[in-house]
Design an enzyme around this catalytic site. Structure first.
Site, PDB file in Angstrom:
ATOM      1  N   LYS A 117       0.920  -1.163  -0.005  1.00 26.26           N
ATOM      2  CA  LYS A 117      -0.096   0.125  -0.020  1.00 26.26           C
ATOM      3  C   LYS A 117       0.951   1.344   0.113  1.00 26.26           C
ATOM      4  CE  LYS A 117      -4.503  -1.599   1.182  1.00 26.26           C
ATOM      5  NZ  LYS A 117      -5.862  -1.555   1.982  1.00 26.26           N
ATOM      6  N   LYS A 199      -3.898 -11.009  -7.473  1.00 27.94           N
ATOM      7  CA  LYS A 199      -5.034 -11.053  -6.693  1.00 27.94           C
ATOM      8  C   LYS A 199      -6.015 -10.076  -7.259  1.00 27.94           C
ATOM      9  CE  LYS A 199      -5.183  -8.515  -2.588  1.00 27.94           C
ATOM     10  NZ  LYS A 199      -5.317  -8.142  -1.479  1.00 27.94           N
ATOM     11  N   LYS A 202     -10.152  -4.466  -5.096  1.00 30.70           N
ATOM     12  CA  LYS A 202     -11.093  -3.564  -5.399  1.00 30.70           C
ATOM     13  C   LYS A 202     -10.401  -2.131  -5.815  1.00 30.70           C
ATOM     14  CE  LYS A 202     -13.201  -4.726  -0.763  1.00 30.70           C
ATOM     15  NZ  LYS A 202     -13.126  -4.150   0.486  1.00 30.70           N
TER      16      LYS A 202
HETATM   17  P1  TYM Z   1     -11.050  -6.598   2.665  1.00 31.69           P
HETATM   18  O1  TYM Z   1     -12.104  -5.188   2.795  1.00 31.69           O
HETATM   19  O2  TYM Z   1      -9.807  -5.953   1.818  1.00 31.69           O
HETATM   20  O3  TYM Z   1     -11.334  -7.895   2.158  1.00 31.69           O
HETATM   21  C1  TYM Z   1     -12.441  -8.664   3.079  1.00 31.69           C
HETATM   22  C2  TYM Z   1     -12.223 -10.043   2.859  1.00 31.69           C
HETATM   23  O4  TYM Z   1     -11.912 -10.407   1.549  1.00 31.69           O
HETATM   24  C3  TYM Z   1     -10.660 -11.002   1.506  1.00 31.69           C
HETATM   25  N1  TYM Z   1     -10.281 -10.996   0.134  1.00 31.69           N
HETATM   26  C4  TYM Z   1     -10.206 -11.885  -0.844  1.00 31.69           C
HETATM   27  N2  TYM Z   1     -10.318 -13.213  -0.590  1.00 31.69           N
HETATM   28  C5  TYM Z   1      -9.974 -14.071  -1.849  1.00 31.69           C
HETATM   29  N3  TYM Z   1      -9.654 -13.483  -2.978  1.00 31.69           N
HETATM   30  C6  TYM Z   1      -9.288 -12.392  -2.968  1.00 31.69           C
HETATM   31  N4  TYM Z   1      -8.882 -11.588  -4.162  1.00 31.69           N
HETATM   32  C7  TYM Z   1      -9.697 -11.311  -2.016  1.00 31.69           C
HETATM   33  N5  TYM Z   1      -9.267  -9.916  -1.796  1.00 31.69           N
HETATM   34  C8  TYM Z   1      -9.844  -9.595  -0.448  1.00 31.69           C
HETATM   35  C9  TYM Z   1      -9.941 -10.434   2.432  1.00 31.69           C
HETATM   36  O5  TYM Z   1      -9.068 -11.542   2.808  1.00 31.69           O
HETATM   37  C10 TYM Z   1     -11.065 -10.148   3.696  1.00 31.69           C
HETATM   38  O6  TYM Z   1     -11.168 -11.512   4.293  1.00 31.69           O
HETATM   39  N6  TYM Z   1      -8.104  -5.915   6.854  1.00 31.69           N
HETATM   40  C11 TYM Z   1      -9.171  -6.410   6.352  1.00 31.69           C
HETATM   41  C12 TYM Z   1     -10.445  -6.087   7.171  1.00 31.69           C
HETATM   42  C13 TYM Z   1     -10.594  -6.158   8.580  1.00 31.69           C
HETATM   43  C14 TYM Z   1     -10.636  -7.338   9.296  1.00 31.69           C
HETATM   44  C15 TYM Z   1     -10.762  -7.061  10.549  1.00 31.69           C
HETATM   45  C16 TYM Z   1     -10.696  -8.625   8.800  1.00 31.69           C
HETATM   46  C17 TYM Z   1     -10.463  -5.138   9.347  1.00 31.69           C
HETATM   47  N7  TYM Z   1     -10.593  -5.782  10.523  1.00 31.69           N
HETATM   48  C18 TYM Z   1     -10.808  -8.154  11.651  1.00 31.69           C
HETATM   49  C19 TYM Z   1     -10.784  -9.661   9.811  1.00 31.69           C
HETATM   50  C20 TYM Z   1     -10.712  -9.399  11.144  1.00 31.69           C
HETATM   51  C21 TYM Z   1      -9.356  -6.039   4.765  1.00 31.69           C
HETATM   52  O7  TYM Z   1      -8.758  -5.216   4.385  1.00 31.69           O
HETATM   53  O8  TYM Z   1     -10.259  -6.952   4.323  1.00 31.69           O
END
Ligand code: TYM
Length: 336
Positions: A117, A199, A202
């Site tokens: 990032k 990957k 978004k």
């Molecule tokens: P975020 O918002 O980027 O993504 C949400 C969830 O989607 C999963 N993910 C994927 N899984 C498979 N293939 C992909 N290409 C892919 N891209 C994203 C992510 O692993 C996630 O599970 N940091 C976290 C949000 C968060 C969180 C937490 C998660 C904040 N606090 C506490 C668990 C526990 C995030 O940015 O997810």
């Protein structure tokens, strides 16, 4: 008398930075829904995390409400489960600060997401981006979660959370449950449809790389048809066939079919047929969710009430953990 069984706890959050894509759905959201009956679940919108990339305020407000509606549309709010927005529960920031003081600069510096990032947002490498994982650890530890369903990209953050929890417990005695990641076998890393070695994300500047979970059937079909594949024209899961492997993963996740079955189903058929079938499977998988989402979004009064109830329930749980952690480190509560 039957033995009273307490359910294990599950927690996960999603950022409201953009509409979730099929990777978020297959890698995380579907597993959240799958766990919603068998565990006591806490699911939320990580709106504070979203601030690390300084979104436009009106967009953040709208996307947070929409993300909350999406979690409800997935049917996550049932039984004892709690669905909430992170910024409605101030305990997240309270515990995050405390955990910052028990996280080493070196271990936070090793986070690959921070490095990625920092490159992506080179003009805004803020301290929040650096301490992102300690806020995430606070999210998890506040609710004493046993399992955290996530995609593979969040595994390193979860490892950091476990290390910090163990360190704290070692210094002050049992305070936090040390959580386990729950990473599904299928779809934990869905790749971009245009660059299948990267990957699905978004923030992908190429809109054809990701299927949004709100895309129309026509958009889904178009994106699947333009997915990058290879010249072999044989649907099989193998090294070097990243595009096809990825489409097979999406198809497997939406239909429940194993790779072997998929190979048989498309033996002798071209990629065109396969891509159409993937699109159809995604459309069918998302249809009930999309209908429910649209219904909920038109009922703002209900969303406001559900958010308030979620915040109350989350605060009750979170306050207990913060109180306990504050006492352990010696913060005087001003009473005794
Ligand atoms: P975020 O918002 O980027 O993504 C949400 C969830 O989607 C999963 N993910 C994927 N899984 C498979 N293939 C992909 N290409 C892919 N891209 C994203 C992510 O692993 C996630 O599970 N940091 C976290 C949000 C968060 C969180 C937490 C998660 C904040 N606090 C506490 C668990 C526990 C995030 O940015 O997810």
């Amino acid at each position: 008398m039957p033995e009273l069984q307490t359910k294990k706890k599950v927690l996960s959050l999603i950022q409201p930075t953009a509409v979730p894509h099929i990777g978020n759905y297959v890698g995380a959201l579907r597993n959240w829904a799958g766990m919603a009956d068998d565990y006591d679940c806490v699911y939320g919108v990580a709106d504070l995390h979203a601030l690390t990339i300084r979104p436009e305020p009106p967009a953040l407000r709208r996307q947070s409400l929409e993300a909350f509606a999406m979690l409800l549309a997935l049917g996550l709010r049932r039984g004892n489960n709690v669905v909430f927005l992170q910024s409605h529960v101030p305990e997240h920031c309270q515990l995050a600060w405390l955990l910052n003081c028990y996280t080493q600069f070196g271990e936070a510096s090793r986070m690959t997401q921070f490095k990625d990032k920092s490159t992506q947002h080179a003009d805004n490498v803020n301290v929040g981006l650096f301490t992102y994982p300690t806020l995430m650890a606070a999210d998890i530890l506040l609710y004493q979660a046993d399992y955290v369903p996530i995609g593979a990209d969040q595994k390193q953050h979860l490892e950091l959370c476990r290390n910090v929890a163990e360190r704290f417990n070692g210094l002050y005695g049992q305070t936090f449950v040390v959580p386990e990641p729950y990473i599904g076998k299928i779809g934990s890393r869905v790749m971009s449809l245009q660059e299948p070695t990267k990957k699905m994300s978004k923030s992908d500047p190429n809109p054809k790389g990701a299927i949004s979970i709100l895309d129309t059937p026509a958009e889904i079909l178009k994106k699947c048809r333009s997915a990058v594949t290879d010249s072999e024209a044989c649907v099989r899961h193998a090294d070097g066939k990243d595009g096809i492997n990825n489409l097979m993963t999406i198809y497997a996740a939406c239909t429940g079919k194993a790779f072997g079955e998929i190979e048989q189903e498309f033996a002798g058929k071209g990629y065109g047929d396969f891509k159409n079938a993937v699109a159809e499977a995604v459309v069918e998988e998302l249809r009930p969710f999309q209908e429910e989402y649209r219904r909920l979004l038109s009922d703002k009064a209900y969303l406001i009430q559900a958010a308030a109830e979620g915040a109350d329930a989350a605060r009750r749980l979170a306050a207990k953990t913060v109180g306990k952690a504050y006492r352990k480190v010696g913060l005087w509560d001003g009473r005794r």
